[in-house]
Design a protein around this motif. Sequence first.
Motif, PDB file in Angstrom:
ATOM      1  N   THR A 329      45.427  51.557  37.945  1.00 13.72           N
ATOM      2  CA  THR A 329      44.333  51.429  38.905  1.00 13.72           C
ATOM      3  C   THR A 329      43.004  51.481  38.156  1.00 13.72           C
ATOM      4  N   THR A 330      41.940  51.143  38.861  1.00 14.77           N
ATOM      5  CA  THR A 330      40.609  51.227  38.264  1.00 14.77           C
ATOM      6  C   THR A 330      40.288  52.655  37.837  1.00 14.77           C
ATOM      7  N   GLU A 359      47.135  41.573  40.143  1.00 13.96           N
ATOM      8  CA  GLU A 359      47.007  42.522  41.248  1.00 13.96           C
ATOM      9  C   GLU A 359      48.282  42.479  42.097  1.00 13.96           C
ATOM     10  N   THR A 361      49.015  44.815  44.897  1.00 12.49           N
ATOM     11  CA  THR A 361      48.982  45.574  46.146  1.00 12.49           C
ATOM     12  C   THR A 361      48.447  44.760  47.320  1.00 12.49           C
ATOM     13  N   TYR A 366      42.361  50.664  46.884  1.00  6.26           N
ATOM     14  CA  TYR A 366      43.101  51.341  45.832  1.00  6.26           C
ATOM     15  C   TYR A 366      44.099  50.377  45.175  1.00  6.26           C
ATOM     16  N   LYS A 367      43.566  49.264  44.767  1.00  5.85           N
ATOM     17  CA  LYS A 367      44.408  48.221  44.174  1.00  5.85           C
ATOM     18  C   LYS A 367      45.086  48.705  42.901  1.00  5.85           C
ATOM     19  N   LYS A 368      46.274  48.157  42.675  1.00  5.12           N
ATOM     20  CA  LYS A 368      46.995  48.424  41.427  1.00  5.12           C
ATOM     21  C   LYS A 368      47.268  47.083  40.756  1.00  5.12           C
TER      22      LYS A 368
END
Length: 388
Positions: A329-330, A359, A361, A366-368
Amino acid sequence: MQESRSGHFVHQKGGYNAFIPRSLPPDPPIVYDETLQYLLSEADRALARLDGMAVTLPNPDLFIAMYMKKEALLSSQIEGTEASLKGVLEFEANLKPTENINDLREVVNYLRAMDSGLERLKSAPISLDLVRDIHCILIKGTRGSDREPGNFRTVQNYIARSGATSIRDAVFVPPPPERVEALMKDLEAFILAKGSVPPLIKIALIHAQFETIHPFLDGNGRMGRLLITFYLCWKGILAKPLLYLSIYFKRHREEYYRTLNEVWTDGAWEAWLRFFLQGVIEVSNESIASAREIIQLKDGVVDTLLKHEIGGANAVKLVYALFDEPIITTREAAEVLGVSGPTAYQLIGRLEDIGILKEITGGRRYKKYMFADYVSIIERGTRPGPGN
C-alpha cells in the motif's frame, strides 16, 4: 503372508491386509546400477548449483521466502486445497479473502510449521518430538484439527481410491495403530544413524518409510514432504531451504503413487530412488532457471526506472522491497522509504504507469498494488488442479 524386501502384508480381522514395513536400510542392499549412479551424481550436482545460485540473488532470503510460499501452496494442493498464490499473498496482506478461508489457513499453517522446524533444527536433531510438534502446528485450526494434531494415531487409517466406501477397497492400508510408535522409533533411529548411505538416497528412503507408516490421522503427506526439507537443511546439504519437491510430486502424481506402491508390493526400492532423484534434478534446474529470471527481472526493472527517470534511490529501494512483499500500500511504501504519504503515492503512481505495479483492489480506498511480474515467475505450476 509372504515377506518382501520392504515388508509384508498382515491380514486383519476386518477383512483387509495391513502393511508392516521392514527396518531401513533395505536388505538386500540398494543396487547402484549405472542409471542410479548417474542420477545420484546429477542430483548432487544440480542441488549444489541451486545452493550456489542463492548467493547471486538480489536478496536470497526474500527469494527463499517466496519459494516457501510456493511449496506450502503446492503441498496443500496435493491434499485437495484450492488456494492460489495470489490468494495467499492477499490473505497475508490482510485483504478480504476471495478464496476458501480454510484452504488459505492450511497453506499459512504449512509456512508456520516449516519456519518452526527449520528454527529448531539449528540447535537440535530431527526427532519424534519435533515431528509431533510440527504436525500440531500444521493441522491445528484447520479441517483436520479434530484428528488428534501432534499425536500418533490410535485407530486404523487407510489410503482410499476414488469412490471407495470401505477399508477393504483401499489402495493401501498402513500398519495397525499398535505398531506405529515402535515403527516411528525405528525410523528415528535410521534418521539419526551415521553411515555410508548418500544423503539424497537416505532422505528418499525416509520419505517413503514415513508415508508407509502413515503415523497420523491427517496431514501425513504434508508432514512427509516437510521432512525432505528438514533433513537436507539439518545435514547441511543445503545452506538454505531451497529444494521443494511438491511441484514434482504434483506433476507426476500417478507415478509417485505407483512407485511407492511397487515398494510395498515388490520391494522395488531402486525404481522409487530413480523417481525421487529425477525429481531433485528437475526441480533444482527449474528453480535455478527461476532464480536467473528473477535476477534478470531485477536488472530490467532498474533499467526501466533509469529509462523513465523515476525516483532515484527511493525507487530502487521500493523495488527491492517488493521482492520481499510483492503486495504493498502507499502507507507501507512510505514506511519502507521513510518518506511522506504523498511522496510515496506519487512514486507508486509512476511505477503503476510503467507497468511495474498493478492495482488489485478495484479502485477502492486503501488501494493495494502487486508486483505482478515477480509473482508470475513464482506462481508457475501452482494453479489448482492435478497437473497444473
